[in-house]
Design a protein around this motif. Structure first.
Motif, PDB file in Angstrom:
ATOM      1  N   LEU A 143      11.355 -44.511  19.467  1.00 24.10           N
ATOM      2  CA  LEU A 143      11.357 -46.524  18.880  1.00 24.10           C
ATOM      3  C   LEU A 143      12.169 -46.925  18.376  1.00 24.10           C
ATOM      4  O   LEU A 143      13.268 -47.390  18.161  1.00 24.10           O
ATOM      5  CB  LEU A 143       9.629 -46.282  18.316  1.00 24.10           C
ATOM      6  CG  LEU A 143      10.232 -48.270  17.610  1.00 24.10           C
ATOM      7  CD1 LEU A 143      10.402 -48.773  18.812  1.00 24.10           C
ATOM      8  CD2 LEU A 143       9.038 -48.122  16.685  1.00 24.10           C
ATOM      9  N   LEU A 144      13.229 -45.098  17.097  1.00 23.76           N
ATOM     10  CA  LEU A 144      13.685 -45.192  16.517  1.00 23.76           C
ATOM     11  C   LEU A 144      15.048 -44.963  17.029  1.00 23.76           C
ATOM     12  O   LEU A 144      15.948 -45.893  16.765  1.00 23.76           O
ATOM     13  CB  LEU A 144      14.151 -44.602  15.440  1.00 23.76           C
ATOM     14  CG  LEU A 144      12.656 -44.929  14.379  1.00 23.76           C
ATOM     15  CD1 LEU A 144      12.726 -43.416  13.428  1.00 23.76           C
ATOM     16  CD2 LEU A 144      12.673 -45.860  13.076  1.00 23.76           C
ATOM     17  N   GLY A 145      15.204 -44.340  17.855  1.00 24.84           N
ATOM     18  CA  GLY A 145      16.634 -44.285  18.511  1.00 24.84           C
ATOM     19  C   GLY A 145      16.796 -45.371  19.540  1.00 24.84           C
ATOM     20  O   GLY A 145      17.913 -45.703  19.503  1.00 24.84           O
ATOM     21  N   GLY A 146      15.711 -45.925  20.663  1.00 26.40           N
ATOM     22  CA  GLY A 146      15.870 -47.069  20.895  1.00 26.40           C
ATOM     23  C   GLY A 146      16.294 -47.951  20.506  1.00 26.40           C
ATOM     24  O   GLY A 146      17.945 -48.975  20.772  1.00 26.40           O
ATOM     25  N   LEU A 147      15.783 -48.498  19.484  1.00 24.03           N
ATOM     26  CA  LEU A 147      16.088 -49.192  18.640  1.00 24.03           C
ATOM     27  C   LEU A 147      17.912 -49.263  18.192  1.00 24.03           C
ATOM     28  O   LEU A 147      18.739 -49.740  18.256  1.00 24.03           O
ATOM     29  CB  LEU A 147      15.084 -49.684  17.417  1.00 24.03           C
ATOM     30  CG  LEU A 147      14.300 -50.092  17.512  1.00 24.03           C
ATOM     31  CD1 LEU A 147      13.066 -50.052  16.324  1.00 24.03           C
ATOM     32  CD2 LEU A 147      14.192 -51.687  18.226  1.00 24.03           C
ATOM     33  N   GLY A 148      17.925 -47.703  17.849  1.00 22.67           N
ATOM     34  CA  GLY A 148      19.777 -47.370  17.428  1.00 22.67           C
ATOM     35  C   GLY A 148      20.755 -47.543  18.615  1.00 22.67           C
ATOM     36  O   GLY A 148      21.376 -47.941  18.492  1.00 22.67           O
ATOM     37  N   VAL A 149      19.952 -47.582  19.442  1.00 23.21           N
ATOM     38  CA  VAL A 149      20.832 -47.942  20.860  1.00 23.21           C
ATOM     39  C   VAL A 149      20.995 -49.230  20.820  1.00 23.21           C
ATOM     40  O   VAL A 149      22.175 -49.728  21.210  1.00 23.21           O
ATOM     41  CB  VAL A 149      20.194 -47.176  22.354  1.00 23.21           C
ATOM     42  CG1 VAL A 149      21.217 -47.939  23.157  1.00 23.21           C
ATOM     43  CG2 VAL A 149      20.711 -45.407  21.887  1.00 23.21           C
ATOM     44  N   VAL A 174      15.690 -41.403  25.261  1.00 19.34           N
ATOM     45  CA  VAL A 174      17.033 -42.222  24.511  1.00 19.34           C
ATOM     46  C   VAL A 174      17.800 -43.076  24.993  1.00 19.34           C
ATOM     47  O   VAL A 174      18.545 -43.973  25.386  1.00 19.34           O
ATOM     48  CB  VAL A 174      17.250 -42.146  23.397  1.00 19.34           C
ATOM     49  CG1 VAL A 174      18.095 -42.754  22.341  1.00 19.34           C
ATOM     50  CG2 VAL A 174      15.521 -41.741  22.294  1.00 19.34           C
ATOM     51  N   ALA A 175      18.569 -42.162  26.196  1.00 18.88           N
ATOM     52  CA  ALA A 175      19.540 -42.610  26.930  1.00 18.88           C
ATOM     53  C   ALA A 175      18.499 -43.392  27.733  1.00 18.88           C
ATOM     54  O   ALA A 175      19.810 -44.199  28.200  1.00 18.88           O
ATOM     55  CB  ALA A 175      20.110 -40.953  27.570  1.00 18.88           C
ATOM     56  N   ALA A 176      18.377 -43.128  28.520  1.00 15.74           N
ATOM     57  CA  ALA A 176      17.887 -44.282  29.483  1.00 15.74           C
ATOM     58  C   ALA A 176      17.515 -45.709  29.102  1.00 15.74           C
ATOM     59  O   ALA A 176      17.578 -46.815  29.747  1.00 15.74           O
ATOM     60  CB  ALA A 176      15.662 -44.322  29.851  1.00 15.74           C
ATOM     61  N   VAL A 177      17.294 -45.566  27.545  1.00 24.97           N
ATOM     62  CA  VAL A 177      18.016 -47.210  27.172  1.00 24.97           C
ATOM     63  C   VAL A 177      19.538 -48.083  27.013  1.00 24.97           C
ATOM     64  O   VAL A 177      19.734 -48.786  27.179  1.00 24.97           O
ATOM     65  CB  VAL A 177      17.390 -47.148  25.524  1.00 24.97           C
ATOM     66  CG1 VAL A 177      17.237 -49.078  24.664  1.00 24.97           C
ATOM     67  CG2 VAL A 177      16.155 -47.245  25.723  1.00 24.97           C
ATOM     68  N   VAL A 178      20.455 -46.555  27.734  1.00 24.05           N
ATOM     69  CA  VAL A 178      21.892 -47.520  27.490  1.00 24.05           C
ATOM     70  C   VAL A 178      22.105 -47.954  28.627  1.00 24.05           C
ATOM     71  O   VAL A 178      22.922 -48.746  28.151  1.00 24.05           O
ATOM     72  CB  VAL A 178      22.477 -45.808  26.889  1.00 24.05           C
ATOM     73  CG1 VAL A 178      23.602 -46.510  27.910  1.00 24.05           C
ATOM     74  CG2 VAL A 178      22.250 -44.851  25.780  1.00 24.05           C
ATOM     75  N   ALA A 205      12.221 -48.828  31.162  1.00 25.91           N
ATOM     76  CA  ALA A 205      10.580 -48.728  31.438  1.00 25.91           C
ATOM     77  C   ALA A 205      10.655 -47.349  31.523  1.00 25.91           C
ATOM     78  O   ALA A 205       8.990 -46.818  30.633  1.00 25.91           O
ATOM     79  CB  ALA A 205      10.388 -49.624  32.458  1.00 25.91           C
ATOM     80  N   LEU A 206      11.340 -46.789  32.193  1.00 29.00           N
ATOM     81  CA  LEU A 206      11.024 -45.328  32.267  1.00 29.00           C
ATOM     82  C   LEU A 206      11.327 -44.478  31.082  1.00 29.00           C
ATOM     83  O   LEU A 206      10.550 -43.872  31.250  1.00 29.00           O
ATOM     84  CB  LEU A 206      12.365 -45.227  33.551  1.00 29.00           C
ATOM     85  CG  LEU A 206      12.493 -43.339  34.002  1.00 29.00           C
ATOM     86  CD1 LEU A 206      11.060 -42.867  35.369  1.00 29.00           C
ATOM     87  CD2 LEU A 206      13.450 -42.997  34.908  1.00 29.00           C
ATOM     88  N   GLY A 207      12.133 -44.414  30.471  1.00 30.84           N
ATOM     89  CA  GLY A 207      12.891 -43.737  28.932  1.00 30.84           C
ATOM     90  C   GLY A 207      10.997 -44.025  28.096  1.00 30.84           C
ATOM     91  O   GLY A 207      10.823 -42.790  27.635  1.00 30.84           O
TER      92      GLY A 207
END
Length: 740
Positions: free
Chosen positions: A192-198, A239-243, A707-709
């Motif tokens: 969650l934090l990594g995705g929000l950071g990205v 997290v990379a999947a959010v990029v 979604a996959l991430g």
């Protein structure tokens, strides 16, 4: 029965008090520069792009549009999905936008956002240092110092607050990912934090999160924690999947933007790039490195400064701590080495420019190591030798950075004496009362040094945006009724020495993206991506300024239209700076409603057609209605003749537009004159409906990837939970965590 909570309460208070004190001190220090310069948080890019855009985003969210991916009225500066830096995919950021939109004054909103960003970052630094075993008091002292590092405060915090907010996510991601690797937290929190950071949309923040996760993999591998290595790799993949969701629209739209030419460039212009020698003065609060800033001028701030106590306390530290705990701190070494190498590397590396902007991420890693060393206590034996070593280190740093040159000597002497005195105070505090008082002395010293830096480097406003009005009510009173409808400004507005607040150029002109704050629908805006064909037509610059030739371009008739561009843009008002075009010719159908020493203001004498939409020109058809809502528009037409028929819209042809008939037949979409959106009507159809929609290019793939991430993170969290319930032996974390 009531005595147990009473006994436990002081312990809980001791644990919470250090970070609370640190956050309160950082919040107070953030206000200190305002005493010297009330415009410190409202000038340059912050004033003419970031805060006005946040204000506009807040208005869009309050109107029910979330995420606000495209503002058609924003023209080159309205494609927020492509620009990415405003974090439109981050669900926390609407709080910032709404707060800015509701604030009566942008300068006040800017100061509040900076304060909250610095406090959030300080709390994250405290958590991270404590996670690595630093004492809470020392972690609090470090948490006060790191947000005031030169590259973070004087550049990102003051000039680019969006970068400050992106940076604030990094220590939390690091903290949560390390706790996850050690089995003390769920992978969901780290994701969650990594995705929000990205999703913050800042490439430097994304780079920091990536390097942090790589560093934690190295740290776990060095300690032979292979299960943690596997979990961290899976977390990194999630997290990379959010990029793609955040950055794919930029890559797929680059062909129409300024970024197309230099998006893959690697160069070394030297702009905002420190040399290795510059870093030797990172512990000196007065050191101004010889670095070229934006616009070719030399930087005038301590851009490589870290903290005042790092250098003089080096001889007093217990370096045996590193020998005993090097495996645990190896991740910090990877982050520090990686970012310091990037800082002294090429000036341009793909989308990463200005290496100074990564320096504080390296400093964050070094600060964690320093906090761990300080938590081990100071070595006071052979005090005279250590004291001499401290002085020699300070003087050597001054000499290596040229701070002892005659012109710099007075300030250098004051800085050295100040740091030396504060170091003596810190040593005395440790000698008398131990680590807690040492931490208090370090915090006091940080406040004193920052006050000195504010005195030296924060002066009266002198930039091109000085004294720019920040009151929303004042701006609307001045411009809203004067510049009605869609407005085009041909000007390069800048503050002139001698102009007072509310006077001079700001009576008639606004820079960048300021006009929407004043209630004016303006074509001019600040953008870092641009739209190549549109900007070439009117010679727009990144800050919304236009050259004198733009006035003549407005009245040209593109081939095949028979209509001036001013009409194709659906303009109602044209504001011309007389410094650029002293006596503009007034075309037929327009009137000069105002002439002053600063501007000539032209207004249209007649209403534009189809007022409810953005449709601006039609070939081969008759329009029954055109209605726009948000990014979409519906046009009802009846064909005239059997030849080709086209629609032209007063909106830019960003990639991602899709035009269909009522029964779903796809229609060709292209860029027309000046990059305006053009749609070809279906051949052979006598009448019908055209539905125009827009979505960021690659958004479907990006959403699926995100979604996959999320699914991967959920699976990892489920596996961790199942593992914790398993009776099999688990790896345990042996990191000591001092609490005092």
């Amino acid at each position: 029965m009531l005595s147990t909570p009473a006994r436990a309460r002081p312990g809980r208070l001791r644990g919470v008090l250090p970070p609370l004190i640190a956050c309160a001190l950082v919040a107070a220090l953030a206000q200190l520069p305002l005493l010297r310069n009330p415009w410190i948080y409202f000038y340059d890019d912050a004033a003419i792009q970031i805060l006005p855009v946040w204000h506009r985003l807040g208005e869009l969210v309050l109107a029910g549009r979330w995420p606000p991916l495209l503002d058609v009225d924003g023209w080159m500066g309205g494609n927020f999905a492509v620009e990415s830096l405003h974090g439109v995919w981050n669900p926390v950021y609407p709080l910032v936008w709404i707060g800015t939109a509701l604030a009566p004054d942008l300068a006040v909103a800017g100061a509040l956002v900076r304060t909250l960003g610095m406090v959030a970052f300080a709390l994250g630094v405290h958590l991270l240092c404590a996670e690595y075993g630093a004492r809470r008091s020392v972690a609090a002292a470090t948490a006060v110092a790191v947000p005031l590092a030169g590259s973070l405060y004087f550049l990102d915090t003051v000039l680019w607050p969006a970068a400050l907010l992106a940076c604030a996510w990094v220590p939390y991601v690091w903290w949560a990912a390390r706790r996850m690797a050690h089995g003390r937290s769920s992978a969901l929190w780290a994701f969650l934090l990594g995705g929000l950071g990205v999703a913050a949309g800042n490439p430097y923040g994304m780079l920091a999160i990536s390097l942090v996760l790589v560093a934690l993999v190295v740290e776990s591998a060095v300690r032979a924690r292979w299960r943690a290595v596997r979990d961290l790799v899976l977390l990194g993949a999630a997290v990379a999947a959010v990029v793609p969701l955040v950055y794919l629209p930029l890559l797929l739209s680059s062909s129409v933007t300024w970024r197309a030419a230099d998006g893959s460039a690697i160069g070394d212009s030297g702009v905002m790039a420190p040399a290795p020698l510059d870093l030797l003065g990172s512990g000196l609060p007065h050191h101004v490195p010889d670095i070229t800033g934006l616009g070719g001028a030399a930087l005038a701030v301590p851009a490589v400064y870290t903290c005042w106590f790092a250098v003089p306390l080096l001889p007093w530290l217990d370096w045996g701590v590193l020998r005993r705990r090097w495996r645990e701190l190896s991740g910090c070494a990877v982050v520090a080495a990686g970012f310091l190498a990037l800082a002294i590397g090429p000036s341009e590396l793909w989308m990463f420019r200005w290496p100074l902007r990564v320096l504080h991420y390296g400093f964050l890693a070094l600060a964690v190591v320093l906090a761990v060393l300080l938590s081990g206590g100071l070595r006071t034996g052979r005090a005279p030798v250590r004291a001499v070593a401290s002085v020699v280190l300070l003087l050597a740093a001054c000499g290596a950075t040229g701070a002892l040159e005659p012109a710099r000597l007075p300030r250098g002497a004051i800085a050295v004496l100040l740091v030396a005195g504060l170091t003596a105070l810190a040593l005395l505090a440790f000698r008398l009362r131990g680590t807690r008082w040492l931490a208090a002395a370090l915090q006091l010293g940080t406040a004193v040094v920052f006050a000195a830096q504010v005195t030296w480097f924060v002066g009266p406003p002198g930039t091109t945006t000085a004294h720019l009005p920040s009151s929303v009510a004042e701006l609307r009173e001045r411009f809203e009724d004067r510049y009605r409808g869609t407005t085009f400004q041909i000007a390069v507005p800048h503050w002139r020495p001698g102009d007072e607040p509310g006077a001079g150029v700001w009576r008639d002109l606004l820079p960048g993206s300021m006009y929407p704050v004043a209630g004016v629908r303006s074509i001019n805006s600040y953008t870092g991506i641009g739209f190549q064909r549109f900007s070439d037509t009117f010679c727009f610059s990144y800050d919304g300024g236009a050259c004198p030739d733009a006035y003549a371009a407005l009245w040209r008739e593109p081939a095949g239209t028979g209509t001036p561009l001013a009409d194709l843009l659906r303009l109602d008002t044209v504001v011309v700076q007389r410094e650029l075009v002293p006596e503009p010719d007034v075309p037929a159908g327009w009137s000069a409603s105002e002439r002053s020493d600063e501007v000539t203001v032209l207004h249209r004498d007649f209403r534009t057609r189809w007022p409810r939409g953005t449709l601006t020109h039609v070939d081969g058809a008759r329009i029954r209605s055109a209605v726009a809502e948000g990014t979409s528009e519906v046009v009802e037409f009846a064909r005239e003749g059997r030849g080709p028929a086209r629609l032209l819209f007063a909106r830019l042809a960003w990639p991602g537009y899709r035009a269909t008939t009522a029964d779903g037949v796809e229609l060709p979409v292209s860029a027309g004159p000046a990059g305006l959106l053009r749609v070809d009507l279906p051949p052979g159809q006598a009448a019908g409906e055209v539905r125009l929609t827009w979505a960021p290019p690659g958004s479907a793939f990006g959403a699926a990837s995100a979604a996959l991430g999320c699914a991967l993170a959920l699976g990892l969290a489920w596996a961790q939970r199942r593992r914790r319930r398993s009776p099999r032996p688990r790896e345990h974390d042996a990191t000591p965590v001092p609490v005092s």
